[in-house]
Scaffold this motif. Structure first.
Motif, PDB file in Angstrom:
ATOM      1  N   SER A  80       0.955  -1.326  -0.047  1.00 39.03           N
ATOM      2  CA  SER A  80       0.089   0.069   0.159  1.00 39.03           C
ATOM      3  C   SER A  80       0.941   1.232  -0.024  1.00 39.03           C
ATOM      4  O   SER A  80       0.657   2.398  -0.560  1.00 39.03           O
ATOM      5  CB  SER A  80      -0.810  -0.085   1.235  1.00 39.03           C
ATOM      6  N   GLU A  81       1.948   1.151   0.706  1.00 37.90           N
ATOM      7  CA  GLU A  81       2.793   2.587   0.829  1.00 37.90           C
ATOM      8  C   GLU A  81       3.549   2.427  -0.627  1.00 37.90           C
ATOM      9  O   GLU A  81       3.749   3.802  -0.956  1.00 37.90           O
ATOM     10  CB  GLU A  81       3.907   2.027   1.854  1.00 37.90           C
ATOM     11  N   LYS A  83       2.580   1.698  -3.458  1.00 37.11           N
ATOM     12  CA  LYS A  83       1.588   2.184  -4.346  1.00 37.11           C
ATOM     13  C   LYS A  83       1.424   3.590  -4.181  1.00 37.11           C
ATOM     14  O   LYS A  83       1.304   4.348  -5.059  1.00 37.11           O
ATOM     15  CB  LYS A  83       0.049   1.469  -4.269  1.00 37.11           C
ATOM     16  N   ALA A  84       1.070   4.243  -2.857  1.00 36.23           N
ATOM     17  CA  ALA A  84       0.875   5.425  -2.707  1.00 36.23           C
ATOM     18  C   ALA A  84       2.170   6.157  -3.020  1.00 36.23           C
ATOM     19  O   ALA A  84       1.954   7.353  -3.749  1.00 36.23           O
ATOM     20  CB  ALA A  84       0.649   5.576  -1.201  1.00 36.23           C
ATOM     21  N   SER A  85       3.183   5.726  -2.873  1.00 34.14           N
ATOM     22  CA  SER A  85       4.572   6.387  -3.349  1.00 34.14           C
ATOM     23  C   SER A  85       4.642   6.448  -4.750  1.00 34.14           C
ATOM     24  O   SER A  85       5.012   7.592  -5.372  1.00 34.14           O
ATOM     25  CB  SER A  85       5.795   5.548  -2.803  1.00 34.14           C
ATOM     26  N   GLN A  86       4.427   5.411  -5.605  1.00 36.53           N
ATOM     27  CA  GLN A  86       4.402   5.502  -6.950  1.00 36.53           C
ATOM     28  C   GLN A  86       3.413   6.471  -7.499  1.00 36.53           C
ATOM     29  O   GLN A  86       3.675   7.135  -8.542  1.00 36.53           O
ATOM     30  CB  GLN A  86       4.232   3.930  -7.452  1.00 36.53           C
ATOM     31  N   ASP A  87       2.041   6.573  -7.066  1.00 36.92           N
ATOM     32  CA  ASP A  87       1.070   7.497  -7.439  1.00 36.92           C
ATOM     33  C   ASP A  87       1.767   9.009  -7.198  1.00 36.92           C
ATOM     34  O   ASP A  87       1.637   9.779  -7.877  1.00 36.92           O
ATOM     35  CB  ASP A  87      -0.040   7.111  -6.800  1.00 36.92           C
ATOM     36  N   ALA A  88       2.097   9.233  -6.089  1.00 32.52           N
ATOM     37  CA  ALA A  88       2.655  10.541  -5.710  1.00 32.52           C
ATOM     38  C   ALA A  88       3.684  10.715  -6.727  1.00 32.52           C
ATOM     39  O   ALA A  88       4.083  11.989  -7.139  1.00 32.52           O
ATOM     40  CB  ALA A  88       3.054  10.498  -4.067  1.00 32.52           C
ATOM     41  N   TYR A  90       4.475   9.624  -9.538  1.00 28.34           N
ATOM     42  CA  TYR A  90       3.882   9.677 -10.998  1.00 28.34           C
ATOM     43  C   TYR A  90       3.278  11.376 -11.020  1.00 28.34           C
ATOM     44  O   TYR A  90       3.517  11.918 -12.161  1.00 28.34           O
ATOM     45  CB  TYR A  90       2.801   8.746 -11.215  1.00 28.34           C
ATOM     46  N   LYS A  91       2.640  11.451 -10.061  1.00 29.05           N
ATOM     47  CA  LYS A  91       2.010  12.904 -10.098  1.00 29.05           C
ATOM     48  C   LYS A  91       2.977  14.274 -10.094  1.00 29.05           C
ATOM     49  O   LYS A  91       2.840  14.966 -10.965  1.00 29.05           O
ATOM     50  CB  LYS A  91       0.814  13.220  -8.624  1.00 29.05           C
ATOM     51  N   GLN A  94       4.593  14.201 -13.514  1.00 33.25           N
ATOM     52  CA  GLN A  94       3.724  15.127 -14.428  1.00 33.25           C
ATOM     53  C   GLN A  94       3.865  16.521 -14.356  1.00 33.25           C
ATOM     54  O   GLN A  94       3.945  17.290 -15.228  1.00 33.25           O
ATOM     55  CB  GLN A  94       2.328  14.371 -14.543  1.00 33.25           C
ATOM     56  N   GLY A 148      11.192   6.029  -8.908  1.00 37.78           N
ATOM     57  CA  GLY A 148       9.838   5.137  -9.404  1.00 37.78           C
ATOM     58  C   GLY A 148      10.421   3.525  -9.973  1.00 37.78           C
ATOM     59  O   GLY A 148       9.719   2.804  -9.617  1.00 37.78           O
TER      60      GLY A 148
END
Length: 176
Positions: A80-81, A83-88, A90-91, A94, A148
């Motif tokens: 979960s951590e 995934k949250a790190s990867q999402d942050a 990625y943002k 961008q 990433g």
């Protein structure tokens, strides 16, 4: 009476023989009973040992299950951590990519406006060459991309470790 006495002696001898045989038979039966009692004692001890082993095995299984559940919770939290790190990440990539592109476009536009205003006049002496954008921005983007990749690799390693732990647990449970 002699005949009677003789008959009594014969009867007495037969009775003594029967009694002797009865005593032997009784001793044999008592020895057999003692053997059975000894065997029962050994069997009772074996049963007690097996019961204790079963209790110990059940305790080990419970501990293994508790440990497995703890491992799963830790894995799920880590995933979960990640995934949250990867999402942050990625943002952030961008946003920074858009920012640096916009910055480069603005600077190019300002340069074109300056050139249009000063048509024909050479650039100021402080300009040595054309502006090629902020190179530090590319370094940051590369660093974020590398992070990433590290997160993705760590997620794969964690999944592999989780699968290995699951297989070990299942083997333990099937052996027990």
């Amino acid at each position: 009476d002699e005949r009677h006495l003789s008959h009594c002696k014969i009867e007495q001898e037969e009775n003594e023989k029967e009694r002797t045989e009865g005593v032997k038979k009784q001793e044999e039966l008592e020895n057999e009973i003692d053997e059975y009692k000894s065997q029962l004692k050994v069997i009772a001890e074996e049963i007690a040992t097996v019961k204790q082993e079963m209790k110990d095995l059940e305790a080990q299984r419970k501990k293994a299950t508790d440990n497995r559940m703890d491992e799963m919770r830790k894995h799920d939290a880590k995933m979960s951590e990640l995934k949250a790190s990867q999402d942050a990440l990625y943002k952030a990539i961008q946003i920074l990519s858009a920012f640096y592109k916009k910055e480069a476009l603005l600077q190019a536009e300002q340069r074109q406006q300056h050139m249009a205003v000063s048509r024909g006049s050479p650039p100021p002496s402080t300009w040595v060459s054309d502006y090629k954008g902020n190179k530090n921005g590319l370094k940051i983007l590369k660093l974020l991309a590398k992070s990433g990749e590290d997160f993705a690799r760590e997620a794969e390693e964690s999944k592999a470790q989780e699968e290995d732990a699951k297989k070990r647990y299942e083997a333990l449970m099937s052996d027990a």
